[in-house]
Scaffold this motif. Structure first.
Motif: not given
Length: 168
Positions: A16-20, A22-25, A29-32
């Motif tokens: 879940x931490x890795x998923x969170x 990855x979601x943040x990244x 990335x989408x914002x960039x």
């Protein structure tokens, strides 16, 4: 089973931490990517405007060059007179000038027909020949080595080249 469930819960927590993360990244990335696309659209628009301006300036340059060539051409009688006296290869005043950008029209207005004038080292060399010009017209200017006084901010300060032009 309890130990297995606890291990699976710990593993699920890590996942879940890795998923969170990855979601943040992904979000970052989408914002960039969105910003990059927006910047690309802006730069493309600027490039299109610059290209349009370039084409407009190329057209203006072609028109001005055609006008300049027309202005530098003198009458047939004047050309014949220049050829007879070996002056047809002498530079014209307009070719000896460098005008600060934006001041070309003012210089053209002030100098007028003198832009077509033939630059000579000494006017006295052709003094006797002037009378046989005929029906044509020829403007002559003497290339002066002496700089002429000028006032700060005057049109004369916007022109560089031969001192003859600056004096006119």
């Amino acid at each position: 089973l309890t130990a297995e469930i606890a291990a699976l819960n710990v593993d699920a927590g890590h996942k879940q931490s890795a998923l969170d993360a990855s979601k943040s990244t992904l979000s970052s990335t989408v914002e960039s990517l969105t910003k990059a696309r927006e910047q690309e659209r802006e730069l493309t628009a600027r490039l299109d405007r610059a290209r349009a301006e370039l084409q407009q300036q190329k057209g203006r340059l072609a028109s001005l060059e055609a006008l300049q060539q027309d202005a530098l051409a003198s009458s047939a009688d004047g050309n014949a007179w220049l050829e007879r006296h070996g002056l047809d290869g002498r530079p014209r005043l307009a070719t000896q000038l460098k005008v600060e950008s934006g001041w070309e029209r003012a210089v053209e207005t002030v100098l007028g027909d003198y832009l077509e004038a033939v630059c000579l080292d000494r006017l006295g060399d052709v003094a006797g020949a002037v009378e046989d010009v005929g029906r044509g017209s020829v403007a002559l200017v003497e290339a002066s080595e002496q700089p002429h006084a000028s006032w700060a901010g005057s049109l004369q300060d916007k022109v560089s080249g031969t001192n003859a032009a600056r004096s006119l």
